[in-house]
Design a protein around this motif. Structure first.
Motif, PDB file in Angstrom:
ATOM      1  N   ASP A  51       1.109  -4.153  -0.229  1.00 15.26           N
ATOM      2  CA  ASP A  51       1.687  -5.445  -0.649  1.00 15.26           C
ATOM      3  C   ASP A  51       1.295  -5.962  -1.887  1.00 15.26           C
ATOM      4  O   ASP A  51       0.048  -5.639  -2.299  1.00 15.26           O
ATOM      5  CB  ASP A  51       1.928  -6.595   0.350  1.00 15.26           C
TER       6      ASP A  51
ATOM      7  N   THR B 294      10.501  -1.793   2.075  1.00 16.99           N
ATOM      8  CA  THR B 294       9.879  -2.545   1.431  1.00 16.99           C
ATOM      9  C   THR B 294      10.703  -3.690   0.961  1.00 16.99           C
ATOM     10  O   THR B 294      11.813  -3.581   0.606  1.00 16.99           O
ATOM     11  CB  THR B 294       9.367  -1.921   0.065  1.00 16.99           C
ATOM     12  N   HIS B 295      10.335  -5.069   1.163  1.00 18.33           N
ATOM     13  CA  HIS B 295      11.309  -6.156   0.891  1.00 18.33           C
ATOM     14  C   HIS B 295      10.330  -7.186   0.359  1.00 18.33           C
ATOM     15  O   HIS B 295       9.234  -7.375   0.287  1.00 18.33           O
ATOM     16  CB  HIS B 295      11.790  -6.581   2.463  1.00 18.33           C
ATOM     17  N   CYS B 296      11.246  -8.431  -0.133  1.00 21.95           N
ATOM     18  CA  CYS B 296      10.766  -9.453  -0.785  1.00 21.95           C
ATOM     19  C   CYS B 296      10.563 -10.537   0.151  1.00 21.95           C
ATOM     20  O   CYS B 296      11.466 -10.652   1.088  1.00 21.95           O
ATOM     21  CB  CYS B 296      11.409  -9.969  -1.866  1.00 21.95           C
TER      22      CYS B 296
ATOM     23  N   TYR C 156       9.725   0.953  -5.176  1.00 25.32           N
ATOM     24  CA  TYR C 156       8.548   1.356  -4.354  1.00 25.32           C
ATOM     25  C   TYR C 156       8.689   2.120  -3.062  1.00 25.32           C
ATOM     26  O   TYR C 156       7.990   3.138  -2.814  1.00 25.32           O
ATOM     27  CB  TYR C 156       7.818  -0.233  -3.832  1.00 25.32           C
ATOM     28  N   GLU C 157      10.032   1.936  -2.585  1.00 25.50           N
ATOM     29  CA  GLU C 157      10.071   2.965  -1.291  1.00 25.50           C
ATOM     30  C   GLU C 157      10.096   4.507  -1.989  1.00 25.50           C
ATOM     31  O   GLU C 157       9.839   5.306  -1.316  1.00 25.50           O
ATOM     32  CB  GLU C 157      11.332   2.738  -0.621  1.00 25.50           C
TER      33      GLU C 157
ATOM     34  N   CYS D 293      11.749  -3.192  -4.960  1.00 27.70           N
ATOM     35  CA  CYS D 293      11.614  -2.851  -3.425  1.00 27.70           C
ATOM     36  C   CYS D 293      12.360  -1.277  -3.308  1.00 27.70           C
ATOM     37  O   CYS D 293      11.576  -0.451  -2.627  1.00 27.70           O
ATOM     38  CB  CYS D 293      12.565  -3.645  -2.524  1.00 27.70           C
TER      39      CYS D 293
ATOM     40  N   PRO E 145       3.134  -2.249  -5.437  1.00 32.72           N
ATOM     41  CA  PRO E 145       4.300  -3.164  -5.689  1.00 32.72           C
ATOM     42  C   PRO E 145       3.852  -3.671  -6.965  1.00 32.72           C
ATOM     43  O   PRO E 145       2.914  -4.292  -7.226  1.00 32.72           O
ATOM     44  CB  PRO E 145       4.822  -3.948  -4.390  1.00 32.72           C
TER      45      PRO E 145
ATOM     46  N   TYR F  74       6.047  -8.904  -2.254  1.00 27.65           N
ATOM     47  CA  TYR F  74       6.611  -7.691  -1.952  1.00 27.65           C
ATOM     48  C   TYR F  74       5.855  -7.167  -1.022  1.00 27.65           C
ATOM     49  O   TYR F  74       4.494  -7.103  -1.067  1.00 27.65           O
ATOM     50  CB  TYR F  74       6.823  -6.644  -3.218  1.00 27.65           C
TER      51      TYR F  74
END
Ligand code: GLP
Length: 245
Positions: free
Chosen positions: A67, A152-154, A116-117, A113, A102, A180
């Motif tokens: 993160d 991956t998310h915010c 990064y994935e 996101c 991230p 993130y």
């Protein structure tokens, strides 16, 4: 899930560093998933020490971090980019081009996101993921909620997380409100997972995450469903659990 009881923070750090060392020795070109926070600092110290002694070689290792705070530039000493350089990357022979986090300064969450994935996917997958455990049971920055976030998310950080992390900032107002984070599915795709937990203040989180029901209200509880998890926790962190003899 294997739970290893350590005497204290020092013992936990040595045991965890031994597990990471074994991974790097067995597969020199492995992919390590890395974590920040105070829990893994001692583990990184040991890895640096053993690298200096000539016992470890990070020359072919790739790393992906869990993160990063949204909105903090890399040079900010509270960014996780800064943390990783300050605790590990600058002191071992890792190739900086194979260390990934991230990008907290990418202001487009959707794009960042997805990017990064793809980065994680392109590494071929995480061999060993190191994790800490938040006081509210979070892993990475997957906060308690009604469902498990997949990729991956915010994240909107919870007040309790901002409170817990304000010790590193001048005030709670300076703690970023978003981050993130790898999602639960991203984390669960790692082949092996190593969790480090220390201190009496984490005892309730340990009990809920590893001995309670699997629920998104305690994100770390999902680790009970992973086939290859080792938790290294010290006596204080395990003080609310009864381990089988
Ligand atoms: C932080 C990080 C997590 C970390 C956790 C526990 O907010 N995002 O990756 O594991 O909280 O931190 P600490 O080890 O400092 O207690």
């Amino acid at each position: 899930m294997k739970i290893i009881k350590a005497k204290d923070y020092e013992d936990m750090s040595r045991k965890a560093a031994n597990i990471i060392s074994a991974q790097v020795i067995m597969k020199p070109d492995c992919v390590l998933g890395l974590a920040t926070g105070s829990s893994p600092v001692g583990t990184y110290e040991k890895l640096v020490e053993w690298y200096r002694k000539g016992d470890l070689d990070f020359g072919d290792v790739t790393t992906v971090n869990l993160d990063e705070y949204r909105g903090l530039p890399r040079e900010n000493d509270q960014s996780y980019y800064y943390f990783m350089h300050n605790h590990l990357f600058d002191y071992v022979n890792i190739n900086p081009e194979r260390t990934f986090l991230p990008d907290g300064m990418n202001d487009d969450p959707e794009k960042e996101c997805a990017r990064y994935e793809e980065v994680i996917c392109a590494t071929g997958g995480v061999d060993l993921q190191l994790l800490g455990l938040g006081h509210n049971g979070h892993i990475g920055f997957n906060e308690p909620g009604e469902f498990f976030e997949k990729g991956t998310h915010c994240v909107d950080l919870q007040p309790s997380t901002i409170e817990a992390n304000k010790r590193f900032f001048a005030s709670a107002d300076d703690v970023p409100k978003q981050a993130y984070s790898m999602g639960i599915q991203t984390i669960m795709m790692a082949k092996k997972i190593l969790v480090v937990v220390s201190g009496a203040d984490k005892a309730e989180a340990v009990k809920n995450a590893f001995f309670g029901p699997v629920t998104p209200k305690v994100p770390g509880s999902i680790l009970q469903m992973h086939p290859n998890v080792v938790v290294v926790a010290d006596e204080a962190a395990l003080s609310k659990c009864t381990l089988p003899e």
